[in-house]
Design an enzyme around this catalytic site. Sequence first.
Site, PDB file in Angstrom:
ATOM      1  CE  LYS A  18      -1.859   2.781   2.720  1.00 54.51           C
ATOM      2  NZ  LYS A  18      -2.077   3.880   1.429  1.00 54.51           N
TER       3      LYS A  18
ATOM      4  CD  GLU B 298      12.391   0.179  10.041  1.00 55.09           C
ATOM      5  OE1 GLU B 298      13.064   1.137  10.622  1.00 55.09           O
ATOM      6  OE2 GLU B 298      12.552  -1.041  10.243  1.00 55.09           O
TER       7      GLU B 298
ATOM      8  CB  CYS C  10      12.633   8.876   9.078  1.00 52.65           C
ATOM      9  SG  CYS C  10      13.665   7.645   7.511  1.00 52.65           S
TER      10      CYS C  10
ATOM     11  CD  GLU D   5       9.979  12.964  11.842  1.00 53.59           C
ATOM     12  OE1 GLU D   5       8.693  12.530  11.791  1.00 53.59           O
ATOM     13  OE2 GLU D   5      10.673  12.142  11.171  1.00 53.59           O
TER      14      GLU D   5
HETATM   15  P1  NAD Z   1       2.083   8.435   7.476  1.00 55.69           P
HETATM   16  O1  NAD Z   1       2.272   7.689   8.918  1.00 55.69           O
HETATM   17  O2  NAD Z   1       1.149   9.493   7.438  1.00 55.69           O
HETATM   18  O3  NAD Z   1       1.722   7.517   6.167  1.00 55.69           O
HETATM   19  C1  NAD Z   1       2.687   6.085   5.848  1.00 55.69           C
HETATM   20  C2  NAD Z   1       1.562   5.179   5.351  1.00 55.69           C
HETATM   21  O4  NAD Z   1       0.624   4.727   6.333  1.00 55.69           O
HETATM   22  C3  NAD Z   1       0.976   6.005   4.140  1.00 55.69           C
HETATM   23  O5  NAD Z   1       1.034   4.840   3.222  1.00 55.69           O
HETATM   24  C4  NAD Z   1      -0.349   6.143   4.459  1.00 55.69           C
HETATM   25  O6  NAD Z   1      -1.319   6.067   3.506  1.00 55.69           O
HETATM   26  C5  NAD Z   1      -0.676   4.927   5.565  1.00 55.69           C
HETATM   27  N1  NAD Z   1      -1.596   5.223   6.393  1.00 55.69           N
HETATM   28  C6  NAD Z   1      -2.067   6.285   6.875  1.00 55.69           C
HETATM   29  N2  NAD Z   1      -3.124   5.843   8.041  1.00 55.69           N
HETATM   30  C7  NAD Z   1      -3.338   4.601   8.100  1.00 55.69           C
HETATM   31  C8  NAD Z   1      -3.867   3.586   8.971  1.00 55.69           C
HETATM   32  N3  NAD Z   1      -4.841   4.115   9.813  1.00 55.69           N
HETATM   33  N4  NAD Z   1      -3.613   2.240   8.856  1.00 55.69           N
HETATM   34  C9  NAD Z   1      -2.772   1.911   8.075  1.00 55.69           C
HETATM   35  N5  NAD Z   1      -1.842   2.735   7.072  1.00 55.69           N
HETATM   36  C10 NAD Z   1      -2.113   3.978   7.204  1.00 55.69           C
HETATM   37  O7  NAD Z   1       3.283   8.890   7.302  1.00 55.69           O
HETATM   38  P2  NAD Z   1       3.988   9.691   6.157  1.00 55.69           P
HETATM   39  O8  NAD Z   1       3.701  11.126   6.115  1.00 55.69           O
HETATM   40  O9  NAD Z   1       3.501   9.136   4.640  1.00 55.69           O
HETATM   41  O10 NAD Z   1       5.528   9.647   6.196  1.00 55.69           O
HETATM   42  C11 NAD Z   1       6.071  10.483   7.061  1.00 55.69           C
HETATM   43  C12 NAD Z   1       6.617   9.780   8.219  1.00 55.69           C
HETATM   44  O11 NAD Z   1       7.430   8.524   7.872  1.00 55.69           O
HETATM   45  C13 NAD Z   1       7.627  10.576   9.157  1.00 55.69           C
HETATM   46  O12 NAD Z   1       7.517  10.608  10.423  1.00 55.69           O
HETATM   47  C14 NAD Z   1       9.014  10.109   8.817  1.00 55.69           C
HETATM   48  O13 NAD Z   1       9.905  10.082   9.923  1.00 55.69           O
HETATM   49  C15 NAD Z   1       8.562   8.564   8.735  1.00 55.69           C
HETATM   50  N6  NAD Z   1       9.547   7.595   7.875  1.00 55.69           N
HETATM   51  C16 NAD Z   1      10.204   6.736   8.773  1.00 55.69           C
HETATM   52  C17 NAD Z   1      11.254   6.186   7.860  1.00 55.69           C
HETATM   53  C18 NAD Z   1      12.096   5.121   8.669  1.00 55.69           C
HETATM   54  O14 NAD Z   1      12.613   4.086   8.073  1.00 55.69           O
HETATM   55  N7  NAD Z   1      11.977   5.031  10.150  1.00 55.69           N
HETATM   56  C19 NAD Z   1      11.327   6.191   6.478  1.00 55.69           C
HETATM   57  C20 NAD Z   1      10.684   7.186   5.726  1.00 55.69           C
HETATM   58  C21 NAD Z   1       9.690   7.886   6.599  1.00 55.69           C
END
Ligand code: NAD
Length: 475
Positions: free
Chosen positions: A173, A248, A282, A379
């Site tokens: 997804k 992650e 991240c 962050e």
């Molecule tokens: P997000 O949590 O909003 O979304 C991530 C994914 O989860 C998307 O595909 C989104 O559609 C999905 N999602 C949203 N609500 C959901 C739910 N209720 N159930 C299941 N899936 C759901 O994050 P984002 O804005 O896309 O990404 C930014 C964040 O990701 C930042 O906090 C960043 O630090 C983190 N990040 C971490 C890493 C790592 O490896 N640690 C890498 C990249 C990004």
Amino acid sequence: MTDFPTQLFINGELRAAKSTIPQINPATEEPFCSVSAASFEDLQDAVQGAHLTFVSEWRDLTPRKRTDLLFALANLIRKNSESLAQLECRNIGKPISDARDEVELGARVFEYYAGAIGKFFGQTIPVGRGGFDFTLRQPMGVVAAIVPWNFPFPIACWKAAPALAAGNTVVLKPASQSPLTAISLGKLAREAGLPSGALQVLPGQGGQIGDALVQHPLVRKISFTGSTAIGARIMELAARDLKRVSLELGGKSPNIIFADCDLEQAASSSPMSVFANTGQDCCARSRVFVERPVFDRFVELFVASTRKLIVGDPAQDKTQIGTLVSSSQREISEKFIAEAQSRGRRIATGGKRPINKGFFLEPTVLLDVQIDDRVWCEEVFGPVVSIRPFDDESKMLQEVNASPYGLSGSIWTNNLQRALRLARAVESGVLSINSHSSVHLEAPFGGFKQSGLGRDLGMTAMEGYTELKNVYVAV
Ligand code: NAD
């Protein structure tokens, strides 16, 4: 332009959906296509199809065959690398040179795990009762891979590749802002000869289908990258059926500069450790701790290097810093900057929108920040860094470890004892010394504390997509 797939990819076929999500080019603010958004029925079909492929085909394929198929997919990614990179650049405003590197990383990740399949096995164990005891590493079933918008293609690859290599099937997804390269990946997997249902791609709003995907009884593991808030929710939902999760999540990584380091090198490397991907990383080292005797000189060099960064059209080869993914993502950074200014913090450089059109924001350096300022603790996920001096190593370490996060970080010093002492003491899943790199596909990647659980990449990730079984044979 629609010479790329924009629909769901289920059971080896593209499928249109009733509702769609418009995709905006963040560099022009213009919509350029619409992508299908999965419904609950689509989700059911995708998970059922993945399960069927798992039990009827993929699980029992010979290691050799699975290896060949994943190598074939890596080859196809390479063959299509330029169009994939262009697509990513247009979808999220990522500089084209970064997008090219990330597509190459995706291909290499598939090669790494393709090659790992025949080298991944259990053990024989001399047990107290005599007899013969051995372990098996068995696939779990359907893995839900949920990925964010900041590194859409490589993160999709580094979840799908080890999960498939270990014998699972995958429902991928992508984030609603960045679904395009994921759909292409599903299509390429099929072209490479993977069975229909091995890699399903379900674009859609996380808030709408996310919960149902996580709770689907046929989904055995959720591998998630994204925000800490959503990660915590997924863990809560998964706990009801004790599903496996790897998470992650966010970070607030430190960049620690000692007076004895190569200051020029540290200062020229450090801006990209926070501003790469417009700070939407991240691992962004957004808290810089500088030993007081070299503080002024470091700031001067850091600011000079920052001003040299080329911000602009992500489609240009020379561009180093593209846009933020959306207007709202830019506003989050601007709010942090405005709040810091209202508290009397200094902007050494940046803080403005450099170009009228597109979600651009200058790389921004803040000084005089205090340890309870939001920008120092939270962050930002945008191009904003704060730099503070420190006098005492142990106090600085306390401050570093006071963060609820622990994902990445750098230590710059030429004192080996100190480097090793701090490498052990900093609470973080990934660290680099005299470097700002965080990700090596052969090595485990993930966080301590609220930065997550479990590891992506390396052989550790492949283990995480298996159940460990012990078998005892009486002899
Ligand atoms: P997000 O949590 O909003 O979304 C991530 C994914 O989860 C998307 O595909 C989104 O559609 C999905 N999602 C949203 N609500 C959901 C739910 N209720 N159930 C299941 N899936 C759901 O994050 P984002 O804005 O896309 O990404 C930014 C964040 O990701 C930042 O906090 C960043 O630090 C983190 N990040 C971490 C890493 C790592 O490896 N640690 C890498 C990249 C990004």
